[in-house]
Design a protein around this motif. Structure first.
Motif, PDB file in Angstrom:
ATOM      1  N   GLY A  35     -10.875  83.026 -28.974  1.00 10.20           N
ATOM      2  CA  GLY A  35     -11.593  82.083 -28.393  1.00 10.20           C
ATOM      3  C   GLY A  35     -12.529  80.961 -29.078  1.00 10.20           C
ATOM      4  O   GLY A  35     -12.380  81.141 -30.324  1.00 10.20           O
ATOM      5  N   TRP A  36     -13.156  80.111 -28.366  1.00  8.65           N
ATOM      6  CA  TRP A  36     -14.119  79.121 -29.190  1.00  8.65           C
ATOM      7  C   TRP A  36     -15.191  79.056 -28.504  1.00  8.65           C
ATOM      8  O   TRP A  36     -15.517  79.320 -27.249  1.00  8.65           O
ATOM      9  CB  TRP A  36     -13.376  77.689 -28.888  1.00  8.65           C
ATOM     10  N   VAL A  37     -16.417  79.350 -29.574  1.00  9.59           N
ATOM     11  CA  VAL A  37     -17.513  79.409 -28.953  1.00  9.59           C
ATOM     12  C   VAL A  37     -18.293  78.122 -29.666  1.00  9.59           C
ATOM     13  O   VAL A  37     -18.091  78.019 -30.946  1.00  9.59           O
ATOM     14  CB  VAL A  37     -17.962  80.728 -29.625  1.00  9.59           C
ATOM     15  N   GLU A  46     -22.298  79.686 -26.906  1.00 12.12           N
ATOM     16  CA  GLU A  46     -22.023  79.598 -25.510  1.00 12.12           C
ATOM     17  C   GLU A  46     -20.275  79.755 -25.489  1.00 12.12           C
ATOM     18  O   GLU A  46     -19.747  78.861 -26.433  1.00 12.12           O
ATOM     19  CB  GLU A  46     -22.235  78.291 -24.870  1.00 12.12           C
ATOM     20  N   GLY A  47     -19.710  80.637 -25.273  1.00 11.05           N
ATOM     21  CA  GLY A  47     -18.361  80.693 -25.089  1.00 11.05           C
ATOM     22  C   GLY A  47     -17.639  79.578 -24.338  1.00 11.05           C
ATOM     23  O   GLY A  47     -18.222  79.370 -23.226  1.00 11.05           O
ATOM     24  N   GLY A  61     -15.351  78.053 -19.928  1.00  9.88           N
ATOM     25  CA  GLY A  61     -16.739  77.822 -19.326  1.00  9.88           C
ATOM     26  C   GLY A  61     -16.699  76.940 -18.297  1.00  9.88           C
ATOM     27  O   GLY A  61     -16.262  75.761 -18.361  1.00  9.88           O
ATOM     28  N   ASP A  62     -17.631  76.916 -17.322  1.00 14.41           N
ATOM     29  CA  ASP A  62     -17.763  75.740 -16.345  1.00 14.41           C
ATOM     30  C   ASP A  62     -18.171  74.630 -17.024  1.00 14.41           C
ATOM     31  O   ASP A  62     -17.773  73.616 -16.381  1.00 14.41           O
ATOM     32  CB  ASP A  62     -18.969  76.448 -15.298  1.00 14.41           C
ATOM     33  N   THR A 105     -12.636  87.365 -22.851  1.00 10.78           N
ATOM     34  CA  THR A 105     -14.139  87.140 -22.509  1.00 10.78           C
ATOM     35  C   THR A 105     -14.669  86.063 -23.198  1.00 10.78           C
ATOM     36  O   THR A 105     -14.090  85.508 -24.084  1.00 10.78           O
ATOM     37  CB  THR A 105     -14.737  88.201 -23.352  1.00 10.78           C
ATOM     38  N   LEU A 106     -15.603  85.490 -22.498  1.00 10.97           N
ATOM     39  CA  LEU A 106     -16.348  84.173 -23.020  1.00 10.97           C
ATOM     40  C   LEU A 106     -17.737  84.660 -23.724  1.00 10.97           C
ATOM     41  O   LEU A 106     -18.557  83.801 -23.811  1.00 10.97           O
ATOM     42  CB  LEU A 106     -16.427  83.066 -21.952  1.00 10.97           C
TER      43      LEU A 106
END
Length: 122
Positions: A35-37, A46-47, A61-62, A105-106
């Motif tokens: 993932g990228w955070v 924030e994921g 993410g939204d 997962t985020l």
């Protein structure tokens, strides 16, 4: 020993695009969620995007849905984040990360290995 190295950050005007890359070594690349955070000054991590191993299902993410695209090249062990229509609120340090399991997962605390980060300024 897992190493993740990001590249591709920089400064861009609002509405512009960037592509981040993350090269990995020593990782079980396609067996764990990647993932990228991001983290902006004074804010929590924030994921923003995650991709599953194998079939590569993508989650966002939204705040970035419809603008960011996560992808991976399994042959080269490279993870990408294409960012379009960038906004000033996207300004942050962006980190490539490998999760503790294959489950998507985020949630930043569920990531085990991290790169050093690359700065994006809009």
């Amino acid at each position: 020993h897992v190493q993740l190295v990001e590249s591709g950050g920089g400064s861009v005007q609002a509405g512009g695009s960037l592509r981040l890359s993350c090269a990995s070594s020593g990782s079980i690349y396609d067996t764990m969620c990647m993932g990228w955070v991001r983290q902006a000054p004074g804010k929590d991590r924030e994921g923003v995007a995650a991709i599953t191993p194998g079939r590569g299902r993508r989650y966002y993410g939204d705040s970035v849905k419809g603008r960011f695209t996560i992808s991976k090249d399994n042959h080269k062990d490279i993870l990408y984040l294409r960012m379009n229509n960038l906004k000033p609120e996207d300004t942050a340090s962006y980190y490539c990360a490998q999760a503790k399991s294959f489950r998507t997962t985020l949630t930043p605390s569920l990531y085990k290995y991290w790169g050093q980060g690359t700065q994006v300024t809009v």
